[in-house]
Motif scaffolding. Structure first.
Motif, PDB file in Angstrom:
ATOM      1  N   ARG A  73       8.843 -11.615  -8.233  1.00 50.35           N
ATOM      2  CA  ARG A  73       8.981 -10.781  -7.030  1.00 50.35           C
ATOM      3  C   ARG A  73       7.956  -9.767  -6.981  1.00 50.35           C
ATOM      4  O   ARG A  73       7.083  -9.435  -6.187  1.00 50.35           O
ATOM      5  N   VAL A  74       7.903  -8.886  -8.183  1.00 54.72           N
ATOM      6  CA  VAL A  74       6.987  -7.867  -8.312  1.00 54.72           C
ATOM      7  C   VAL A  74       5.520  -8.121  -9.022  1.00 54.72           C
ATOM      8  O   VAL A  74       4.729  -7.331  -9.208  1.00 54.72           O
ATOM      9  N   GLY A  75       5.656  -9.543  -9.374  1.00 53.22           N
ATOM     10  CA  GLY A  75       4.291 -10.058  -9.915  1.00 53.22           C
ATOM     11  C   GLY A  75       4.077  -9.528 -11.539  1.00 53.22           C
ATOM     12  O   GLY A  75       2.790  -9.388 -11.886  1.00 53.22           O
ATOM     13  N   PHE A  76       5.020  -9.420 -12.236  1.00 48.09           N
ATOM     14  CA  PHE A  76       5.133  -8.997 -13.584  1.00 48.09           C
ATOM     15  C   PHE A  76       5.680 -10.049 -14.719  1.00 48.09           C
ATOM     16  O   PHE A  76       6.108  -9.507 -15.657  1.00 48.09           O
ATOM     17  N   THR A  77       5.770 -11.074 -14.296  1.00 45.78           N
ATOM     18  CA  THR A  77       6.235 -12.207 -15.175  1.00 45.78           C
ATOM     19  C   THR A  77       5.356 -12.290 -16.693  1.00 45.78           C
ATOM     20  O   THR A  77       5.717 -12.788 -17.350  1.00 45.78           O
ATOM     21  N   GLY A  78       4.183 -11.987 -16.510  1.00 43.84           N
ATOM     22  CA  GLY A  78       3.490 -12.025 -17.804  1.00 43.84           C
ATOM     23  C   GLY A  78       3.790 -11.020 -18.989  1.00 43.84           C
ATOM     24  O   GLY A  78       3.618 -11.364 -20.043  1.00 43.84           O
ATOM     25  N   CYS A  79       4.659 -10.172 -18.522  1.00 44.31           N
ATOM     26  CA  CYS A  79       5.239  -9.262 -19.652  1.00 44.31           C
ATOM     27  C   CYS A  79       6.484  -9.512 -20.132  1.00 44.31           C
ATOM     28  O   CYS A  79       7.163  -8.932 -20.883  1.00 44.31           O
ATOM     29  N   ALA A  80       7.125 -10.584 -19.431  1.00 49.34           N
ATOM     30  CA  ALA A  80       8.579 -11.167 -19.741  1.00 49.34           C
ATOM     31  C   ALA A  80       8.853 -11.090 -21.259  1.00 49.34           C
ATOM     32  O   ALA A  80       9.903 -10.518 -21.491  1.00 49.34           O
TER      33      ALA A  80
ATOM     34  N   LEU B 296       7.778  -1.261  -4.938  1.00 52.28           N
ATOM     35  CA  LEU B 296       9.072  -0.957  -4.137  1.00 52.28           C
ATOM     36  C   LEU B 296       9.142  -1.918  -2.894  1.00 52.28           C
ATOM     37  O   LEU B 296       9.964  -2.498  -2.419  1.00 52.28           O
ATOM     38  N   GLY B 297       7.919  -2.050  -2.299  1.00 51.94           N
ATOM     39  CA  GLY B 297       7.779  -3.001  -1.215  1.00 51.94           C
ATOM     40  C   GLY B 297       8.391  -4.299  -1.423  1.00 51.94           C
ATOM     41  O   GLY B 297       8.767  -5.176  -0.818  1.00 51.94           O
ATOM     42  N   ALA B 298       7.783  -4.874  -2.488  1.00 49.86           N
ATOM     43  CA  ALA B 298       7.951  -6.280  -3.205  1.00 49.86           C
ATOM     44  C   ALA B 298       9.378  -6.311  -3.596  1.00 49.86           C
ATOM     45  O   ALA B 298       9.910  -7.407  -3.450  1.00 49.86           O
ATOM     46  N   LEU B 299      10.091  -5.271  -3.691  1.00 51.94           N
ATOM     47  CA  LEU B 299      11.541  -5.444  -3.863  1.00 51.94           C
ATOM     48  C   LEU B 299      12.365  -5.141  -2.503  1.00 51.94           C
ATOM     49  O   LEU B 299      13.769  -4.668  -2.658  1.00 51.94           O
ATOM     50  N   ASP B 300      11.821  -5.100  -1.430  1.00 51.29           N
ATOM     51  CA  ASP B 300      12.243  -5.042  -0.194  1.00 51.29           C
ATOM     52  C   ASP B 300      13.706  -5.786  -0.193  1.00 51.29           C
ATOM     53  O   ASP B 300      13.689  -7.140  -0.428  1.00 51.29           O
ATOM     54  N   GLY B 301      14.807  -5.131   0.118  1.00 46.58           N
ATOM     55  CA  GLY B 301      16.172  -5.825   0.533  1.00 46.58           C
ATOM     56  C   GLY B 301      16.928  -5.880  -1.167  1.00 46.58           C
ATOM     57  O   GLY B 301      17.982  -6.078  -1.053  1.00 46.58           O
ATOM     58  N   GLU B 302      16.509  -5.439  -2.269  1.00 49.11           N
ATOM     59  CA  GLU B 302      17.011  -5.365  -3.485  1.00 49.11           C
ATOM     60  C   GLU B 302      17.614  -3.989  -3.654  1.00 49.11           C
ATOM     61  O   GLU B 302      18.444  -3.916  -4.720  1.00 49.11           O
ATOM     62  N   PHE B 303      17.348  -2.914  -2.933  1.00 45.01           N
ATOM     63  CA  PHE B 303      18.104  -1.476  -3.286  1.00 45.01           C
ATOM     64  C   PHE B 303      18.443  -0.877  -1.921  1.00 45.01           C
ATOM     65  O   PHE B 303      17.895  -1.107  -0.929  1.00 45.01           O
ATOM     66  N   GLU B 304      19.300  -0.098  -2.102  1.00 43.46           N
ATOM     67  CA  GLU B 304      19.979   0.591  -0.867  1.00 43.46           C
ATOM     68  C   GLU B 304      18.956   1.877  -0.549  1.00 43.46           C
ATOM     69  O   GLU B 304      18.638   1.933   0.714  1.00 43.46           O
ATOM     70  N   HIS B 305      18.981   2.731  -1.635  1.00 45.37           N
ATOM     71  CA  HIS B 305      17.716   3.787  -1.390  1.00 45.37           C
ATOM     72  C   HIS B 305      16.868   4.282  -2.554  1.00 45.37           C
ATOM     73  O   HIS B 305      17.516   3.969  -3.578  1.00 45.37           O
ATOM     74  N   CYS B 306      15.987   4.735  -2.518  1.00 49.74           N
ATOM     75  CA  CYS B 306      15.349   5.180  -3.583  1.00 49.74           C
ATOM     76  C   CYS B 306      14.587   6.616  -3.250  1.00 49.74           C
ATOM     77  O   CYS B 306      14.167   6.738  -2.462  1.00 49.74           O
ATOM     78  N   THR B 307      14.829   7.540  -4.313  1.00 47.44           N
ATOM     79  CA  THR B 307      14.110   8.898  -4.274  1.00 47.44           C
ATOM     80  C   THR B 307      13.295   8.907  -5.358  1.00 47.44           C
ATOM     81  O   THR B 307      13.476   8.802  -6.587  1.00 47.44           O
ATOM     82  N   ILE B 308      12.121   9.395  -5.084  1.00 49.74           N
ATOM     83  CA  ILE B 308      10.923   9.549  -6.004  1.00 49.74           C
ATOM     84  C   ILE B 308      10.949  11.071  -6.223  1.00 49.74           C
ATOM     85  O   ILE B 308      10.936  12.004  -5.424  1.00 49.74           O
TER      86      ILE B 308
END
Length: 163
Positions: free
Chosen positions: A75-82, A132-144
């Motif tokens: 979802r976040v486009g980072f499978t290359g580092c798996a 964080l946009g790519a993870l839409d729906g995966e978390f309740e709230h985020c604070t930076i």
């Protein structure tokens, strides 16, 4: 009525100094913390580090937990580092691994501590919005959580607050 987007569920809290930053962290013991101070397991790949969380927190089998971790990496486009281990990860890959661990904790809050330290070579406000946009729906709230002197780096947002 639609659910708020990831951007709407993310705020930025600006602090003046270390003491104020540590106080904010201490006020959120339930948070999934994304910070430089919490290392990855060096003997595990990024995928394995992420999959550890659902495996032990939700008692899921290895196949299921690895599938969840892979889905989020995709979802976040980072499978290359798996399959890379921590010493081989760049700053963005290491950050994403830590973020996905926090997402899979199912904590009511993800707290990203000092993104400039985690992403020193990345224009991080835009990177954070994208991931964080790519993870839409995966978390309740985020604070930076960031220092006040970095406030000009962030685009104006209604949820930017100073501690």
């Amino acid at each position: 009525m639609t659910a708020p987007s990831a951007t709407e569920r993310t705020d930025v809290k600006f602090v003046a100094d270390r003491a104020q930053r540590l106080a904010v962290i201490a006020e959120q013991p339930q948070a999934g913390l994304v910070t430089e101070g919490l290392p990855l397991r060096a003997n595990l790949s990024a995928l394995e580090n992420i999959a550890l969380v659902p495996r032990y927190r939700r008692n899921l089998d290895e196949t299921t937990s690895t599938g969840l971790a892979w889905r989020l990496l995709d979802r976040v486009g980072f499978t290359g580092c798996a399959m890379q281990r921590d010493p081989d990860l760049d700053h963005e890959e290491r950050f994403v691994t830590k973020l996905l661990q926090a997402v899979l904790l199912d904590a009511p809050l993800i707290l990203i501590d000092r993104p400039a330290l985690l992403l020193p070579d990345t224009p991080y406000p835009a990177f954070l919005d994208r991931v964080l946009g790519a993870l839409d729906g995966e978390f309740e709230h985020c604070t930076i959580l960031d220092y006040a002197w970095n406030a000009p780096l962030y685009p104006p947002r209604a949820s930017a607050i100073s501690a």
